[in-house]
Design an enzyme around this catalytic site. Sequence first.
Site, short mmCIF file in Angstrom:
data_model
loop_
_atom_site.label_atom_id
_atom_site.label_comp_id
_atom_site.label_asym_id
_atom_site.label_seq_id
_atom_site.Cartn_x
_atom_site.Cartn_y
_atom_site.Cartn_z
N SER A 72 -31.56 18.77 18.25
CA SER A 72 -30.38 18.97 17.39
C SER A 72 -30.60 18.63 15.92
O SER A 72 -29.79 19.04 15.08
CB SER A 72 -29.21 18.13 17.90
OG SER A 72 -28.43 18.89 18.77
N LYS A 75 -30.63 21.51 13.59
CA LYS A 75 -29.37 22.18 13.24
C LYS A 75 -29.01 21.97 11.77
O LYS A 75 -28.26 22.75 11.18
CB LYS A 75 -28.24 21.68 14.15
CG LYS A 75 -28.44 22.10 15.61
CD LYS A 75 -27.46 21.44 16.57
CE LYS A 75 -27.77 21.87 18.01
NZ LYS A 75 -26.99 21.13 19.01
N TYR A 197 -31.72 30.21 18.99
CA TYR A 197 -31.24 28.82 19.12
C TYR A 197 -32.26 27.94 19.85
O TYR A 197 -32.57 26.83 19.41
CB TYR A 197 -29.89 28.83 19.86
CG TYR A 197 -29.38 27.45 20.17
CD1 TYR A 197 -28.75 26.67 19.20
CD2 TYR A 197 -29.54 26.89 21.44
CE1 TYR A 197 -28.30 25.39 19.49
CE2 TYR A 197 -29.10 25.62 21.74
CZ TYR A 197 -28.48 24.86 20.76
OH TYR A 197 -28.05 23.59 21.04
N TYR A 249 -23.50 12.96 17.95
CA TYR A 249 -22.77 13.29 19.18
C TYR A 249 -21.41 12.60 19.19
O TYR A 249 -20.74 12.55 18.17
CB TYR A 249 -23.60 12.92 20.43
CG TYR A 249 -24.97 13.56 20.42
CD1 TYR A 249 -25.10 14.94 20.32
CD2 TYR A 249 -26.12 12.80 20.47
CE1 TYR A 249 -26.35 15.54 20.31
CE2 TYR A 249 -27.37 13.40 20.46
CZ TYR A 249 -27.47 14.76 20.36
OH TYR A 249 -28.70 15.34 20.33
N VAL A 267 -31.78 15.21 21.17
CA VAL A 267 -32.10 14.68 22.49
C VAL A 267 -33.60 14.48 22.72
O VAL A 267 -34.01 13.94 23.74
CB VAL A 267 -31.50 15.52 23.66
CG1 VAL A 267 -29.99 15.45 23.65
CG2 VAL A 267 -32.00 16.94 23.63
N1 GLU Z 1 -31.47 22.15 22.73
C1 GLU Z 1 -30.55 21.13 23.10
C2 GLU Z 1 -29.35 21.73 23.78
O1 GLU Z 1 -28.87 22.73 23.33
C3 GLU Z 1 -30.15 20.42 21.85
C4 GLU Z 1 -29.33 19.26 22.20
C5 GLU Z 1 -29.41 18.17 21.21
O2 GLU Z 1 -30.46 17.72 20.76
O3 GLU Z 1 -28.31 17.72 20.92
O4 GLU Z 1 -28.86 21.23 24.75
#
Ligand code: GLU
Length: 313
Positions: A72, A75, A197, A249, A267
Amino acid sequence: MLHNAIFNLMEYQSIINKISEEIRPLLNNGKVASYIPALARVSPNKFGMAISTVRGEVFSCGDAGERFSTQSISKVFTLAMVMDSMGDALWERVGREASGNPFNSLVQLEYEHGIPRNPFVNAGALVVTDCMMLENAHPLDDLLDFARKCAGNPTLDYDREVAASEKATGHRNAALAWFLKSYGNLVNDVDKVLDVYFHQCSLAMSCTDLARAFLFLAHGGTDPVSEKIICGPRQAKRINALMQTCGLYDEGGEFTYRVGLPGKSGVGGGIVAVMPGELTIAVWSPGLNSAGNSLAGSKALELFTTYTAKSIF
Ligand code: GLU
């Protein structure tokens, strides 16, 4: 100035060395993410920390040079690209509030008629990826170029094994993408958006790469080392604000209370935090807490802001 630089060199280095010793007992308390099979293989004993300052100094310890899955954290790069190319039109498709729900939740999306709460929950990130694909003819190449420019490292790459592993098991993300499509909030083909993604999430970087790559957010949008403009000062302020409220989160309040800096976690066990005007700090420890944030990494950042008294508050 010289004195100051030498003082900081010793100070930051000894502080992160001390922290890496102190958090060692915590390394086995977290749980390595296993819902993406390729991530489950990473050793929970890894720990790295890197600092980049706006004056160009770098400090690191432990496994700070080893690449891991940014997940994430990546992002933030896509968001910076889209905020630049789309401007305020982005906010017609995604909100800017903390979600108060798990990052991969489906229910909120239904209550809120297909408009994700923020760009960092998975639904919001899928919309941002869709926007990026509309603005870039070669989204995977363009995103990689952007991350390489931010990090000043032309060798950065996607981890194709992680991307394939997530593609094979990412049913919840597929559900979110189809759900968004049903609300008319995904323009491109669902499978193509998911492919971009999953590659974006697989971007492999080290703590040293990440600290350098986020330095533009500590310096009004310009990388102080290369002097390249990554985004405008207004966008940098806004990205920091979004990281502060939505970057950890469902634990943004706790992180703000304990660390006091804007940050973004993934994650894969990485967290990057920004002290505007001064420095960035990246930490990696794969064991996660129940909210999905690196357990030892969160503690390491808390100790850092405690020992240095650095916080935006
Ligand atoms: N690729 C992970 C997912 O989409 C990213 C989650 C993350 O790092 O928050 O579940």
